[in-house]
Design an enzyme around this catalytic site. Structure first.
Site, PDB file in Angstrom:
ATOM      1  N   HIS A 188     -19.736  11.357 -14.414  1.00  0.00           N
ATOM      2  CA  HIS A 188     -20.056  11.302 -12.688  1.00  0.00           C
ATOM      3  C   HIS A 188     -20.050   9.930 -12.394  1.00  0.00           C
ATOM      4  O   HIS A 188     -20.266   9.013 -13.230  1.00  0.00           O
ATOM      5  CB  HIS A 188     -21.516  12.182 -12.495  1.00  0.00           C
ATOM      6  CG  HIS A 188     -22.590  11.199 -13.089  1.00  0.00           C
ATOM      7  ND1 HIS A 188     -23.559  12.176 -13.411  1.00  0.00           N
ATOM      8  CD2 HIS A 188     -23.062  10.075 -12.914  1.00  0.00           C
ATOM      9  CE1 HIS A 188     -24.762  11.214 -13.711  1.00  0.00           C
ATOM     10  NE2 HIS A 188     -24.305  10.024 -13.256  1.00  0.00           N
ATOM     11  N   ASP A 231     -26.742   5.905  -4.079  1.00  0.00           N
ATOM     12  CA  ASP A 231     -27.550   7.413  -4.335  1.00  0.00           C
ATOM     13  C   ASP A 231     -29.013   7.090  -4.232  1.00  0.00           C
ATOM     14  O   ASP A 231     -29.474   6.036  -4.673  1.00  0.00           O
ATOM     15  CB  ASP A 231     -26.929   8.227  -5.523  1.00  0.00           C
ATOM     16  CG  ASP A 231     -26.900   7.252  -6.595  1.00  0.00           C
ATOM     17  OD1 ASP A 231     -27.471   6.145  -6.789  1.00  0.00           O
ATOM     18  OD2 ASP A 231     -26.231   7.677  -7.717  1.00  0.00           O
ATOM     19  N   GLU A 270     -21.381  15.044  -9.348  1.00  0.00           N
ATOM     20  CA  GLU A 270     -21.389  15.653 -10.718  1.00  0.00           C
ATOM     21  C   GLU A 270     -19.988  16.258 -10.766  1.00  0.00           C
ATOM     22  O   GLU A 270     -19.309  16.540  -9.903  1.00  0.00           O
ATOM     23  CB  GLU A 270     -22.279  16.490 -10.735  1.00  0.00           C
ATOM     24  CG  GLU A 270     -23.971  16.140 -10.630  1.00  0.00           C
ATOM     25  CD  GLU A 270     -24.272  15.254 -12.000  1.00  0.00           C
ATOM     26  OE1 GLU A 270     -23.359  15.007 -12.766  1.00  0.00           O
ATOM     27  OE2 GLU A 270     -25.504  15.451 -12.183  1.00  0.00           O
TER      28      GLU A 270
HETATM   29  C1  GLP Z   1     -27.254   7.552 -12.769  1.00  0.00           C
HETATM   30  C2  GLP Z   1     -26.563   7.188 -11.460  1.00  0.00           C
HETATM   31  C3  GLP Z   1     -25.168   6.389 -11.524  1.00  0.00           C
HETATM   32  C4  GLP Z   1     -25.275   5.783 -12.946  1.00  0.00           C
HETATM   33  C5  GLP Z   1     -25.185   6.642 -14.175  1.00  0.00           C
HETATM   34  C6  GLP Z   1     -25.352   5.878 -15.446  1.00  0.00           C
HETATM   35  O1  GLP Z   1     -27.596   9.001 -12.855  1.00  0.00           O
HETATM   36  N1  GLP Z   1     -26.621   7.790 -10.599  1.00  0.00           N
HETATM   37  O2  GLP Z   1     -25.073   5.590 -10.700  1.00  0.00           O
HETATM   38  O3  GLP Z   1     -23.835   4.960 -12.912  1.00  0.00           O
HETATM   39  O4  GLP Z   1     -26.249   7.730 -14.007  1.00  0.00           O
HETATM   40  O5  GLP Z   1     -26.334   5.358 -15.659  1.00  0.00           O
HETATM   41  P1  GLP Z   1     -26.682   4.357 -16.715  1.00  0.00           P
HETATM   42  O6  GLP Z   1     -26.119   3.020 -16.298  1.00  0.00           O
HETATM   43  O7  GLP Z   1     -28.312   4.204 -16.788  1.00  0.00           O
HETATM   44  O8  GLP Z   1     -26.069   4.863 -18.015  1.00  0.00           O
END
Ligand code: GLP
Length: 256
Positions: free
Chosen positions: A138, A67, A143
């Site tokens: 998500h 993404d 979402e």
């Molecule tokens: C983000 C990304 C995801 C990620 C998630 C968790 O918004 N788009 O791909 O897995 O949130 O993030 P984190 O690993 O910083 O907790």
């Protein structure tokens, strides 16, 4: 679906890196699906170490990221392209032209998303997809409420996700983009193999929903329950709300 529970973040990172390295050693031109966020940082650190100390060769691999925020220039320090360059690509011998991140600045977003899907297909599909999980369940930026068969497209980010990610934007939610381009759940489910990582108590509810809750678009990660080859690797805190007991190693690492 295999669920394994490790002692700590270091162990989940090393196991994920080992699984990715095993694939690269077997298949020089492996197609890797990569994730951003704080969760995979340890995995990338370990892959960089393997490259520098053990000569793990990334010269043939192709990568596709999950993404990208809409509207951030690629050189913005919080863009996912910048994140990937800094934390992985610039430190290994992958060919930059073989690294793909969705374009958050395309004039025609629909066309750009279709081209991303087409390119994944043209490269033979994702051999492995690395995933983190959001506090609301998500995956990528799919979402809650996302269709379980969705493909790459633009999504509106929820308030919860923008709040969670505000920590990367000087804790100022007004600086967090409102939209993102993301692979769909269907795109992710087409990967040959999937690794989902989670650590910390703030992921415990999402992990419990994803693993032991019903398959539902309310918790996009629950879709993974029906994937043919998914390994979910959690530390003890992230696994703390799971009811069943799970092993500490995947079957591929079994000691007889
Ligand atoms: C983000 C990304 C995801 C990620 C998630 C968790 O918004 N788009 O791909 O897995 O949130 O993030 P984190 O690993 O910083 O907790």
């Amino acid at each position: 679906m295999e669920v394994v529970v490790k002692e700590n973040y270091d162990e989940i990172s090393k196991l994920a890196a080992q699984m990715i390295a095993d694939l690269i050693r077997k298949k020089k031109n492996a197609v890797l699906g990569l994730a951003t966020g704080s969760t995979p940082l340890g995995t990338y650190k370990e892959l960089v170490r393997m490259h520098k100390e053990e000569g793990l060769d990334f010269s043939g691999i192709i990568t596709f990221n999950l993404d990208e925020y809409v509207g951030l220039p690629p050189l913005h320090p919080e863009s996912y392209r910048y994140f990937m360059n800094t934390n992985l690509f610039d430190q290994i011998n992958v060919k930059k032209e073989n690294t793909n991140v969705p374009d958050g600045n395309a004039e025609d977003q629909d066309l750009s998303c279709q081209e991303y899907e087409d390119k994944i297909k043209k490269m033979g599909g994702l051999d492995i997809q690395l995933l983190g999980i959001g506090g609301n369940g998500h995956i990528a930026f799919n979402e809650p409420g996302s269709s379980l068969s969705s493909r790459t497209r633009t999504k509106t980010l929820t308030e919860k996700t923008r709040q969670d990610n505000a920590r990367f934007f000087n804790n100022d939610i007004t600086l967090v983009p409102k939209y993102a381009v993301t692979m769909g759940i269907g795109t992710i489910m087409d990967a040959g193999e999937i690794i989902l990582l989670a650590n910390g108590t703030n992921k415990a509810d999402a992990v419990a929903q994803a693993v032991e809750g019903p398959v539902s678009s309310h918790c996009p990660a629950s879709a993974l329950q029906s994937h043919k080859m998914v390994t979910m690797i959690f530390d003890k805190e992230a696994a703390s709300k799971l009811k069943d007991h799970y092993p500490t190693d995947p079957v591929r690492n079994k000691k007889v």
